[in-house]
Design a protein around this motif. Structure first.
Motif, mmCIF file in Angstrom:
data_model
loop_
_atom_site.group_PDB
_atom_site.id
_atom_site.type_symbol
_atom_site.label_atom_id
_atom_site.label_comp_id
_atom_site.label_asym_id
_atom_site.label_seq_id
_atom_site.Cartn_x
_atom_site.Cartn_y
_atom_site.Cartn_z
ATOM 1 N N GLY A 95 62.498 17.962 -5.505
ATOM 2 C CA GLY A 95 62.199 19.336 -5.882
ATOM 3 C C GLY A 95 62.065 20.242 -4.676
ATOM 4 N N HIS A 96 62.192 21.560 -4.948
ATOM 5 C CA HIS A 96 62.121 22.567 -3.887
ATOM 6 C C HIS A 96 61.286 23.744 -4.374
ATOM 7 C CE1 HIS A 96 65.176 20.670 -1.383
ATOM 8 N NE2 HIS A 96 65.917 20.509 -2.459
ATOM 9 N N PRO A 97 60.629 24.450 -3.474
ATOM 10 C CA PRO A 97 59.907 25.668 -3.869
ATOM 11 C C PRO A 97 60.810 26.688 -4.557
ATOM 12 C CG PRO A 97 59.269 25.002 -1.657
ATOM 13 C CD PRO A 97 60.407 24.110 -2.045
ATOM 14 N N GLU A 98 62.078 26.742 -4.179
ATOM 15 C CA GLU A 98 62.990 27.717 -4.790
ATOM 16 C C GLU A 98 63.162 27.458 -6.282
ATOM 17 O OE1 GLU A 98 63.586 25.951 -2.096
ATOM 18 O OE2 GLU A 98 63.696 27.464 -0.490
ATOM 19 N N LEU A 99 63.026 26.207 -6.697
ATOM 20 C CA LEU A 99 63.101 25.882 -8.125
ATOM 21 C C LEU A 99 61.728 25.992 -8.778
ATOM 22 C CD1 LEU A 99 65.182 23.196 -9.873
ATOM 23 C CD2 LEU A 99 62.748 23.309 -10.373
ATOM 24 N N PHE A 100 60.705 25.450 -8.139
ATOM 25 C CA PHE A 100 59.388 25.407 -8.773
ATOM 26 C C PHE A 100 58.734 26.781 -8.892
ATOM 27 C CE2 PHE A 100 58.780 20.843 -7.015
ATOM 28 C CZ PHE A 100 59.463 20.322 -8.097
ATOM 29 N N ALA A 101 58.860 27.617 -7.871
ATOM 30 C CA ALA A 101 58.089 28.861 -7.837
ATOM 31 C C ALA A 101 58.388 29.799 -9.006
ATOM 32 C CB ALA A 101 58.300 29.573 -6.502
ATOM 33 N N PRO A 102 59.659 30.057 -9.372
ATOM 34 C CA PRO A 102 59.895 30.954 -10.516
ATOM 35 C C PRO A 102 59.330 30.409 -11.820
ATOM 36 C CG PRO A 102 61.892 30.680 -9.208
ATOM 37 C CD PRO A 102 60.918 29.658 -8.719
ATOM 38 N N TRP A 103 59.437 29.093 -12.010
ATOM 39 C CA TRP A 103 58.879 28.505 -13.231
ATOM 40 C C TRP A 103 57.366 28.550 -13.231
ATOM 41 C CZ3 TRP A 103 61.691 28.000 -17.349
ATOM 42 C CH2 TRP A 103 63.072 27.843 -17.223
ATOM 43 N N ALA A 104 56.770 28.356 -12.062
ATOM 44 C CA ALA A 104 55.309 28.438 -11.973
ATOM 45 C C ALA A 104 54.828 29.845 -12.316
ATOM 46 C CB ALA A 104 54.854 28.038 -10.570
ATOM 47 N N ARG A 105 55.527 30.867 -11.837
ATOM 48 C CA ARG A 105 55.145 32.251 -12.176
ATOM 49 C C ARG A 105 55.295 32.503 -13.669
ATOM 50 N NH1 ARG A 105 57.758 33.226 -7.133
ATOM 51 N NH2 ARG A 105 59.732 33.748 -8.184
ATOM 52 N N TRP A 106 56.384 32.020 -14.242
ATOM 53 C CA TRP A 106 56.588 32.196 -15.690
ATOM 54 C C TRP A 106 55.456 31.529 -16.466
ATOM 55 C CZ3 TRP A 106 57.224 28.353 -19.375
ATOM 56 C CH2 TRP A 106 57.558 28.791 -20.669
ATOM 57 N N LYS A 107 55.121 30.312 -16.106
ATOM 58 C CA LYS A 107 54.089 29.584 -16.829
ATOM 59 C C LYS A 107 52.727 30.257 -16.693
ATOM 60 C CE LYS A 107 52.093 24.961 -17.358
ATOM 61 N NZ LYS A 107 50.694 25.376 -17.113
ATOM 62 N N PHE A 150 59.219 10.124 -5.524
ATOM 63 C CA PHE A 150 58.428 10.523 -6.691
ATOM 64 C C PHE A 150 57.068 11.067 -6.270
ATOM 65 C CE2 PHE A 150 61.451 7.473 -8.532
ATOM 66 C CZ PHE A 150 62.002 8.288 -9.513
ATOM 67 N N ARG A 151 56.510 10.526 -5.207
ATOM 68 C CA ARG A 151 55.243 11.071 -4.701
ATOM 69 C C ARG A 151 55.439 12.511 -4.211
ATOM 70 N NH1 ARG A 151 54.393 7.337 -1.470
ATOM 71 N NH2 ARG A 151 53.271 6.030 -2.973
ATOM 72 N N ALA A 152 56.529 12.759 -3.499
ATOM 73 C CA ALA A 152 56.821 14.112 -3.029
ATOM 74 C C ALA A 152 57.023 15.062 -4.206
ATOM 75 C CB ALA A 152 58.051 14.099 -2.126
ATOM 76 N N LEU A 153 57.713 14.597 -5.248
ATOM 77 C CA LEU A 153 57.905 15.414 -6.447
ATOM 78 C C LEU A 153 56.573 15.775 -7.075
ATOM 79 C CD1 LEU A 153 59.453 16.618 -8.858
ATOM 80 C CD2 LEU A 153 59.611 14.280 -9.786
ATOM 81 N N GLY A 154 55.726 14.794 -7.302
ATOM 82 C CA GLY A 154 54.443 15.049 -7.932
ATOM 83 C C GLY A 154 53.580 15.986 -7.120
ATOM 84 N N GLU A 155 53.555 15.803 -5.815
ATOM 85 C CA GLU A 155 52.748 16.674 -4.962
ATOM 86 C C GLU A 155 53.287 18.091 -4.953
ATOM 87 O OE1 GLU A 155 52.865 14.542 -1.301
ATOM 88 O OE2 GLU A 155 51.258 13.138 -1.873
ATOM 89 N N LEU A 162 51.919 23.303 -11.378
ATOM 90 C CA LEU A 162 52.663 22.677 -12.477
ATOM 91 C C LEU A 162 52.212 21.227 -12.671
ATOM 92 C CD1 LEU A 162 56.181 24.089 -11.531
ATOM 93 C CD2 LEU A 162 54.694 24.887 -13.387
ATOM 94 N N GLU A 163 50.930 20.998 -12.434
ATOM 95 C CA GLU A 163 50.388 19.636 -12.495
ATOM 96 C C GLU A 163 50.301 19.095 -13.910
ATOM 97 O OE1 GLU A 163 47.246 22.542 -13.157
ATOM 98 O OE2 GLU A 163 48.650 22.302 -11.476
#
Length: 338
Positions: A95-107, A150-155, A162-163
């Motif tokens: 995973g990357h911040p570029e993918l996670f960040a927009p979804w985190a804002r939406w959520k 998988f550890r990097a993904l979860g962290e 998005l925990e």
């Protein structure tokens, strides 16, 4: 063909589930109907209180498209955001911040929203790996070779708020499309799933739920043979498209390892169900199928359901399916919309 040792009991559960479903929604399943274009579309009745979403793309633009789909629904709210990690290389599976960040804002923008993430279990996941390559990868994963990814993904998920994501790990494992398929070594696949879930559950602050999601039907291997155990599965999902050509919705309910088997299997294991992917496919614009699926959701109350919204599967993003689109708008749109 190798058969599951629990097949007689499973068959009885499937039969009972199918009968119950037909009793619950007798007028909506359109018995025996196939897509011929000659029947009037079923009335678009609402789908009550089932968390719903459209898959509209994995990037930031996909997040923005959700508001467009909601406007098309006449103001109906989509509470499920669903996306996929690329399976080309391990750095992307992390995973990357570029993918996670927009979804985190939406959520975070509205309480009650659910984030669902499909997670590949193998790099080069769509590169046509041989059975020998898959088998070796599964055994390496079971031995812990990929734990750090998988550890990097979860962290990363936890760091972005998005925990509590639902993680659809190794989806459609019963088929042949993906490198993370189960068929070459079911025992290693199950051991690998257990290893990955153990690593992800070890991430500080996580509240992940793990969704075991095969594709509907038998496919390359009976999907119950890939089930890794109740202690490492939270939800039992099913990807269910309108195929093969000519198969009625009732046929999709009663086929081997079909919709009824899925519900019965989940009930036997004390798990809720989900439908991460579904949509039109081999039978064109088929409102009877769409109504059947929506009534199925109303009867069986999944944790969530997500329409795959691009051609040929979709209804908002695909102008080829206007009759099916009207059924979806009636079910998911705001009450009283024009």
């Amino acid at each position: 063909m190798r058969r599951s040792p629990t097949r007689p009991r499973a068959a009885l559960l499937v039969l009972l589930a199918a009968v119950l479903t037909l009793l619950l929604v007798p007028e909506r399943l359109a018995p025996g109907e196939r897509h011929t274009g000659g029947r009037t579309a079923p009335d678009p009745l609402p789908l009550p209180d089932v968390p719903s979403g459209f898959f509209t793309g994995s990037d930031a633009e996909g997040v923005r498209r959700i508001s467009g789909a909601e406007a098309w629904l006449g103001g109906g709210e989509l509470t499920v955001g669903h996306t996929y990690l690329p399976g080309d290389r391990w750095s992307n599976i992390e995973g990357h911040p570029e993918l996670f960040a927009p979804w985190a804002r939406w959520k975070a923008a509205r309480p009650g929203r659910l984030f669902v993430l499909n997670v590949p279990m193998m790099d080069r996941n769509e590169a046509g790996l041989t059975d020998a390559e898959v088998r070796a990868g599964l055994r390496s994963g079971a031995a812990g070779a990929f734990d750090r990814h998988f550890r990097a993904l979860g962290e990363g998920l936890a760091a972005h708020g998005l925990e509590d994501a639902v993680l659809v790990l190794g989806w459609e494992m019963n088929g042949t499309t993906y490198g993370h398929r189960c068929g070459p070594d079911p025992a290693a696949w199950k051991a690998y799933w257990r290893q990955a879930v153990g690593v992800l559950r070890g991430v500080a602050g996580q509240r992940f739920r793990f969704d075991f999601t095969p594709s509907r039907g038998r496919d390359a291997v009976p999907w119950p043979e890939c089930y890794p155990g109740d202690d490492v599965v939270d939800i039992i999902g099913l990807d269910a498209y309108d195929q093969p050509e000519g198969l009625s919705f009732e046929g999709q309910v009663t086929e081997e390892y079909g919709l009824a088997h899925h519900v019965a299997f989940a009930k036997a294991h004390g798990k809720p169900v989900s439908y991460p992917e579904w949509g039109l496919f081999r039978n064109g614009d088929n409102p009877a199928y769409v109504r059947g699926m929506l009534d199925w959701f109303a009867a069986h109350r999944p944790v969530y359901q997500t329409v795959t919204d691009y051609c040929p599967h979709g209804v908002w993003g695909c102008a080829d399916n206007p009759r099916s689109a009207e059924v979806v708008r009636g079910a998911l749109g705001a009450p009283g919309r024009p």
